[in-house]
Design a protein around this motif. Sequence first.
Motif, PDB file in Angstrom:
ATOM      1  N   LEU A 150       0.834  -1.184   0.084  1.00 40.82           N
ATOM      2  CA  LEU A 150      -0.102  -0.086   0.001  1.00 40.82           C
ATOM      3  C   LEU A 150       0.744   1.472  -0.237  1.00 40.82           C
ATOM      4  O   LEU A 150       0.569   2.353  -0.649  1.00 40.82           O
ATOM      5  CB  LEU A 150      -1.118   0.046   0.986  1.00 40.82           C
ATOM      6  CG  LEU A 150      -2.237  -1.016   1.268  1.00 40.82           C
ATOM      7  CD1 LEU A 150      -2.997  -1.022   2.564  1.00 40.82           C
ATOM      8  CD2 LEU A 150      -3.143  -0.521   0.033  1.00 40.82           C
ATOM      9  N   HIS A 151       2.158   1.281   0.740  1.00 38.00           N
ATOM     10  CA  HIS A 151       3.013   2.416   1.067  1.00 38.00           C
ATOM     11  C   HIS A 151       3.383   2.871  -0.716  1.00 38.00           C
ATOM     12  O   HIS A 151       3.600   4.063  -0.777  1.00 38.00           O
ATOM     13  CB  HIS A 151       3.958   2.312   1.811  1.00 38.00           C
ATOM     14  CG  HIS A 151       5.008   1.149   1.360  1.00 38.00           C
ATOM     15  ND1 HIS A 151       4.711  -0.310   1.698  1.00 38.00           N
ATOM     16  CD2 HIS A 151       6.087   1.233   0.855  1.00 38.00           C
ATOM     17  CE1 HIS A 151       5.579  -1.012   1.247  1.00 38.00           C
ATOM     18  NE2 HIS A 151       6.636  -0.021   0.788  1.00 38.00           N
ATOM     19  N   CYS A 152       3.382   1.966  -1.414  1.00 32.26           N
ATOM     20  CA  CYS A 152       3.877   2.132  -2.932  1.00 32.26           C
ATOM     21  C   CYS A 152       2.969   3.161  -3.705  1.00 32.26           C
ATOM     22  O   CYS A 152       3.560   3.664  -4.244  1.00 32.26           O
ATOM     23  CB  CYS A 152       4.201   0.880  -3.581  1.00 32.26           C
ATOM     24  SG  CYS A 152       5.327  -0.422  -2.819  1.00 32.26           S
ATOM     25  N   PHE A 153       1.715   3.170  -3.494  1.00 32.83           N
ATOM     26  CA  PHE A 153       0.555   3.574  -4.039  1.00 32.83           C
ATOM     27  C   PHE A 153       0.188   4.772  -3.310  1.00 32.83           C
ATOM     28  O   PHE A 153      -0.542   5.505  -3.799  1.00 32.83           O
ATOM     29  CB  PHE A 153      -0.509   2.632  -4.357  1.00 32.83           C
ATOM     30  CG  PHE A 153      -0.177   1.386  -5.006  1.00 32.83           C
ATOM     31  CD1 PHE A 153       0.439   1.075  -6.420  1.00 32.83           C
ATOM     32  CD2 PHE A 153      -0.269   0.158  -4.350  1.00 32.83           C
ATOM     33  CE1 PHE A 153       0.820   0.216  -6.991  1.00 32.83           C
ATOM     34  CE2 PHE A 153      -0.035  -0.924  -5.151  1.00 32.83           C
ATOM     35  CZ  PHE A 153       0.541  -1.058  -5.982  1.00 32.83           C
ATOM     36  N   GLN A 154       0.682   5.215  -2.361  1.00 36.28           N
ATOM     37  CA  GLN A 154      -0.159   6.110  -1.518  1.00 36.28           C
ATOM     38  C   GLN A 154      -0.072   7.578  -2.188  1.00 36.28           C
ATOM     39  O   GLN A 154      -1.033   8.358  -1.838  1.00 36.28           O
ATOM     40  CB  GLN A 154       1.000   6.366  -0.172  1.00 36.28           C
ATOM     41  CG  GLN A 154       2.125   6.763  -0.270  1.00 36.28           C
ATOM     42  CD  GLN A 154       3.114   6.773   1.039  1.00 36.28           C
ATOM     43  OE1 GLN A 154       2.450   7.356   2.205  1.00 36.28           O
ATOM     44  NE2 GLN A 154       4.139   6.109   1.230  1.00 36.28           N
ATOM     45  N   TYR A 155       1.068   7.734  -2.904  1.00 37.53           N
ATOM     46  CA  TYR A 155       0.985   9.300  -3.613  1.00 37.53           C
ATOM     47  C   TYR A 155       0.226   9.538  -5.014  1.00 37.53           C
ATOM     48  O   TYR A 155       0.054  10.390  -5.392  1.00 37.53           O
ATOM     49  CB  TYR A 155       2.456   9.566  -3.758  1.00 37.53           C
ATOM     50  CG  TYR A 155       3.232   9.866  -2.427  1.00 37.53           C
ATOM     51  CD1 TYR A 155       2.873  10.683  -1.241  1.00 37.53           C
ATOM     52  CD2 TYR A 155       4.166   8.970  -2.132  1.00 37.53           C
ATOM     53  CE1 TYR A 155       3.264  10.711  -0.045  1.00 37.53           C
ATOM     54  CE2 TYR A 155       4.856   9.112  -0.864  1.00 37.53           C
ATOM     55  CZ  TYR A 155       4.557  10.133   0.119  1.00 37.53           C
ATOM     56  OH  TYR A 155       5.248   9.918   1.199  1.00 37.53           O
ATOM     57  N   VAL A 156      -0.318   8.262  -5.531  1.00 38.60           N
ATOM     58  CA  VAL A 156      -0.927   8.095  -6.663  1.00 38.60           C
ATOM     59  C   VAL A 156      -2.389   7.837  -6.399  1.00 38.60           C
ATOM     60  O   VAL A 156      -3.097   7.506  -7.433  1.00 38.60           O
ATOM     61  CB  VAL A 156      -0.110   7.500  -7.647  1.00 38.60           C
ATOM     62  CG1 VAL A 156       1.132   8.284  -7.947  1.00 38.60           C
ATOM     63  CG2 VAL A 156       0.055   6.180  -7.292  1.00 38.60           C
ATOM     64  N   ARG A 157      -2.755   7.187  -5.347  1.00 38.87           N
ATOM     65  CA  ARG A 157      -3.937   6.592  -4.982  1.00 38.87           C
ATOM     66  C   ARG A 157      -5.000   7.485  -5.455  1.00 38.87           C
ATOM     67  O   ARG A 157      -5.973   6.928  -5.964  1.00 38.87           O
ATOM     68  CB  ARG A 157      -4.094   6.288  -3.691  1.00 38.87           C
ATOM     69  CG  ARG A 157      -5.267   5.482  -3.224  1.00 38.87           C
ATOM     70  CD  ARG A 157      -5.057   4.760  -1.773  1.00 38.87           C
ATOM     71  NE  ARG A 157      -6.304   4.152  -1.487  1.00 38.87           N
ATOM     72  CZ  ARG A 157      -6.466   3.382  -0.458  1.00 38.87           C
ATOM     73  NH1 ARG A 157      -5.530   3.081   0.426  1.00 38.87           N
ATOM     74  NH2 ARG A 157      -7.602   2.790  -0.132  1.00 38.87           N
ATOM     75  N   SER A 158      -5.017   8.509  -5.277  1.00 39.97           N
ATOM     76  CA  SER A 158      -6.155   9.305  -5.600  1.00 39.97           C
ATOM     77  C   SER A 158      -6.678   9.500  -7.136  1.00 39.97           C
ATOM     78  O   SER A 158      -7.658   9.541  -7.532  1.00 39.97           O
ATOM     79  CB  SER A 158      -5.937  10.971  -5.033  1.00 39.97           C
ATOM     80  OG  SER A 158      -4.812  11.524  -5.679  1.00 39.97           O
ATOM     81  N   TRP A 159      -5.434   9.326  -7.846  1.00 38.06           N
ATOM     82  CA  TRP A 159      -5.606   9.404  -9.323  1.00 38.06           C
ATOM     83  C   TRP A 159      -6.358   8.045  -9.602  1.00 38.06           C
ATOM     84  O   TRP A 159      -7.239   7.986 -10.675  1.00 38.06           O
ATOM     85  CB  TRP A 159      -4.320   9.673  -9.982  1.00 38.06           C
ATOM     86  CG  TRP A 159      -3.715  10.997 -10.158  1.00 38.06           C
ATOM     87  CD1 TRP A 159      -2.583  11.174  -9.327  1.00 38.06           C
ATOM     88  CD2 TRP A 159      -4.174  12.021 -10.828  1.00 38.06           C
ATOM     89  NE1 TRP A 159      -2.395  12.734  -9.418  1.00 38.06           N
ATOM     90  CE2 TRP A 159      -3.380  12.987 -10.426  1.00 38.06           C
ATOM     91  CE3 TRP A 159      -5.167  12.066 -11.857  1.00 38.06           C
ATOM     92  CZ2 TRP A 159      -3.491  14.269 -10.996  1.00 38.06           C
ATOM     93  CZ3 TRP A 159      -5.221  13.443 -12.408  1.00 38.06           C
ATOM     94  CH2 TRP A 159      -4.562  14.502 -11.844  1.00 38.06           C
TER      95      TRP A 159
END
Length: 436
Positions: A80-89
């Motif tokens: 999950l931490h891998c996706f944390q900065y692009v999750r909203s997209w």
Amino acid sequence: MMRQKLSFFALIVVVVCVVLIFLGVHKDSNEAAGGPGGPQNADPVQAPITATLAVCGDTMSHTPQTNDAYDSATDTYSYLHCFQYVRSWIEGADFAVANLETTLNGPPYSGYPQFCAPDALAHNMKEVGFDLVTTANNHSMDKGFDGISRTLDVLDEAGLAHVGSFRTQEEFDANKGVVVADVGGISVAFLGYTYGTNGIPISGEKDFCLNRFNSDYTTNCSTLDESKLFQELSYAKSLNTDLIAVMVHWGIEYQTTQNEYQDKVADFLIENGADLVLGSHSHVPQPMMTRTVTLADGSTRSGFVCYSLGNFISNQSPDTVNVNYTDTTAILNLELTKDFTSGKTTVSKVSYVPLLVLNRGTGAAEQYCILDVHAGMEAHDSGDTSVVTDQVYQKLQYALTGCHNILGEAFDYVNAATQSQSSEAPPEAGDQQSAA
């Protein structure tokens, strides 16, 4: 007296008839005028539907990534931490897809050359908003037929749709390998294919298990299986979906431009019904464009092609494989519009989010993460260097340059607001009538 009663009765009948006729005429005039009391003569035209399809590149788990995902305190894995900065997209799109370039065959886990990742990868992808993955790529057979089967079992458990590989002949036959998805009210038929299997042969009795677009998939990988593609695209067209999308694993690794054979495959797919051709495999971005082909009757047909988006998440970078842009990628956002007046569904807007896959180095907490280039640079410019240090900022600049040079600066989402006035805006795709 009797005659008077009859006359009076007749008068009443006449009056009632006149009243009924008047009411009938009044009702008809209301209906014709669109007034209350009855159905309209013509239904109002339904407003167009607009939806966003988000497309991501190769989702991998090299051994250092698998180690990074492990929590020894709980003996569990999480990406999950891998996706944390692009999750909203991803969550913000109506539908999100990616290439899952690993098997999920259970422990022991492994990286290159034969991938096997923890089940958590599938569950985490679903959690951050992915809806469908293609499982047809050159690593699909890394753990044999059992690996294909268990991978699909895990994806089903996670609630993540999949296309391109199959557990039984009956599973393939049920829909000829086509998965129909609702993309924000727009129906899209998805198909998935790979160029080959890294030389691993598939036994005749298991021929159904993986979609390949080359008949010589274990050797030269240069002979297009036109019969298979034609049959399966014909079936997809018979479903009368709004669009047909083909996810295809192809091309030459580490090349930032497509080759002639990719163009040939793309044109064949478009000619036979594909509206979207979404490529992967090169591990670096490759161009995107609208291609137009001429049909046998002299008419033309267009389709949007994205040759590759590179690695969405991997251990590859210029530091690890000495190849530029192996850590540069993007989320491609395709705006789809269904027009009920024309009966056509088109790609009405193309934009992308430039990304950098950041590897903080062995031993770092949360070693891997995908950074939104613009958001990261803005944070740094505002004084927040908790994630984007000066060194990372330079990497973001290099990733931005790569995306602009390869994918086109005009389609960067910060510039795409003016795309409707730009000559670079893609022509329409998805005219199913012209494919008939």
